[in-house]
Design a protein around this motif. Structure first.
Motif, mmCIF file in Angstrom:
data_model
loop_
_atom_site.group_PDB
_atom_site.id
_atom_site.type_symbol
_atom_site.label_atom_id
_atom_site.label_comp_id
_atom_site.label_asym_id
_atom_site.label_seq_id
_atom_site.Cartn_x
_atom_site.Cartn_y
_atom_site.Cartn_z
ATOM 1 N N GLN A 60 0.843 -1.018 0.009
ATOM 2 C CA GLN A 60 -0.192 -0.024 0.097
ATOM 3 C C GLN A 60 1.003 1.248 0.013
ATOM 4 O OE1 GLN A 60 -2.938 -0.092 3.042
ATOM 5 N NE2 GLN A 60 -2.963 -2.362 2.849
ATOM 6 N N SER A 61 2.211 1.080 0.520
ATOM 7 C CA SER A 61 2.967 2.312 0.388
ATOM 8 C C SER A 61 4.224 2.321 -0.519
ATOM 9 C CB SER A 61 3.622 2.450 1.886
ATOM 10 O OG SER A 61 2.492 2.645 3.025
ATOM 11 N N TYR A 62 4.799 1.194 -0.658
ATOM 12 C CA TYR A 62 5.922 0.818 -1.361
ATOM 13 C C TYR A 62 6.046 -0.215 -2.780
ATOM 14 C CZ TYR A 62 6.717 2.162 3.589
ATOM 15 O OH TYR A 62 6.968 2.599 4.791
ATOM 16 N N SER A 95 2.459 5.722 6.495
ATOM 17 C CA SER A 95 3.003 4.606 5.790
ATOM 18 C C SER A 95 3.454 3.383 6.655
ATOM 19 C CB SER A 95 4.207 4.983 5.066
ATOM 20 O OG SER A 95 4.162 5.941 4.252
ATOM 21 N N SER A 232 1.861 -3.449 -6.272
ATOM 22 C CA SER A 232 2.620 -2.369 -5.819
ATOM 23 C C SER A 232 3.556 -1.626 -6.665
ATOM 24 C CB SER A 232 3.618 -3.301 -4.520
ATOM 25 O OG SER A 232 4.718 -4.010 -5.086
ATOM 26 N N ASP A 234 2.752 0.009 -8.888
ATOM 27 C CA ASP A 234 2.266 1.443 -9.152
ATOM 28 C C ASP A 234 2.605 2.545 -8.190
ATOM 29 O OD1 ASP A 234 0.614 0.473 -11.381
ATOM 30 O OD2 ASP A 234 -1.132 0.284 -10.173
ATOM 31 N N ARG A 235 3.316 1.786 -6.948
ATOM 32 C CA ARG A 235 3.758 2.929 -6.133
ATOM 33 C C ARG A 235 5.006 3.581 -6.667
ATOM 34 N NH1 ARG A 235 -0.296 0.966 -4.471
ATOM 35 N NH2 ARG A 235 -0.891 2.613 -5.775
ATOM 36 N N LEU A 238 4.501 7.007 -6.321
ATOM 37 C CA LEU A 238 4.310 7.745 -5.110
ATOM 38 C C LEU A 238 5.970 8.109 -5.007
ATOM 39 C CD1 LEU A 238 3.435 8.444 -2.380
ATOM 40 C CD2 LEU A 238 3.700 5.994 -1.990
#
Length: 253
Positions: A60-62, A95, A232, A234-235, A238
């Motif tokens: 969800q974060s990395y 995160s 993931s 796609d992160r 981010l």
């Protein structure tokens, strides 16, 4: 990312964060104490290892990729030697903090006997003091304190998860699902970044798995791990956004 290592196997270099890991002993370290610390030790970590049970939350974060050699799963935290999720010693609240980070300055080191490990602590950590009354004692009356017992339980669970994660990664390699990738990015200011030395699961090969393997991996929970990994990726956007948001002075630091 060509030298990612875990501390559960023989190695030629220290694992990330650790400077001087030493097996804990009630005799040699009777007076040692542990100070409260922050996440500053991880500020320059561009990646950290993750275990299978963390894939769902970490994804969800990395970006989760497989570092070479050895197909070690890692969470990518930055595009250069910088952790974009640590600022002024604090990990960003939104995160997930990987278990590898949370267990520090403790860890396991091999004893020399196959499959045997012992609790260790990084003597090079700023959280560790060898004398004085500040902080929490590691031993009292020759016995581990509650803090040390908690660290042992945490590291023991992490090691067990590492073993299961290695089985998953070995299965990916056996089915020839991993393919080498390179990530290149250009920020709005013209700066470019390149990330190499990692692998991802090839979606086409994954979709072509035979039915028997799909059923087996479903029962083991491995299908979900692959889906978390692929989602993931796609992160990486981010990371780009975080890198682009740094002040000029921080980017040059």
């Amino acid at each position: 990312m060509t030298e990612v290592m875990t501390d559960e196997r023989p190695q030629t270099a220290l694992p990330p964060f650790y400077r001087d890991p030493r097996p804990l002993s009630s005799e040699a370290h009777a007076a040692w104490r542990l100070l409260e610390g922050d996440a500053g030790f991880a500020a320059e970590a561009a990646y950290v290892p993750v275990v299978a049970s963390e894939f769902a939350r970490s994804a969800q974060s990395y970006p989760l990729v497989f570092a070479m050699p050895g197909a070690v799963p890692v969470a990518v935290l930055g595009l250069e030697r910088r952790n974009l999720f640590v600022r002024d010693g604090e990990w960003t609240r939104e995160s997930y903090v990987p278990a590898y980070v949370r267990r520090y300055p403790f860890g396991f080191v091999a004893t020399g006997e196959p499959g045997h490990f012992i609790l260790a602590i990084d003597a090079g950590s700023g959280q560790v003091v060898e004398t004085g009354e500040a902080g929490i004692a590691l031993f009292e009356g020759g016995e581990p304190t509650e803090r040390t017992r908690q660290a042992l339980a945490f590291c023991d669970a992490y090691h067990a998860e590492s073993e299961m994660t290695r089985a998953f990664c070995a299965a990916l390699a056996e089915k020839d699902l991993l393919t080498e990738r390179r990530a290149d990015a250009t920020l709005p200011d013209g700066r470019t970044f390149g990330l190499q030395g990692f692998q991802i699961v090839d979606p086409a090969k994954f979709d072509a798995l035979d039915d028997a393997t799909v059923l087996d991996w479903h029962k083991r929970g491995w299908l979900a791990l692959v889906h978390f990994h692929l989602a993931s990726l796609d992160r990486f956007q981010l990371l780009l956004a975080r890198q682009a948001g740094l002040d000029p002075e921080e980017q040059d630091a």
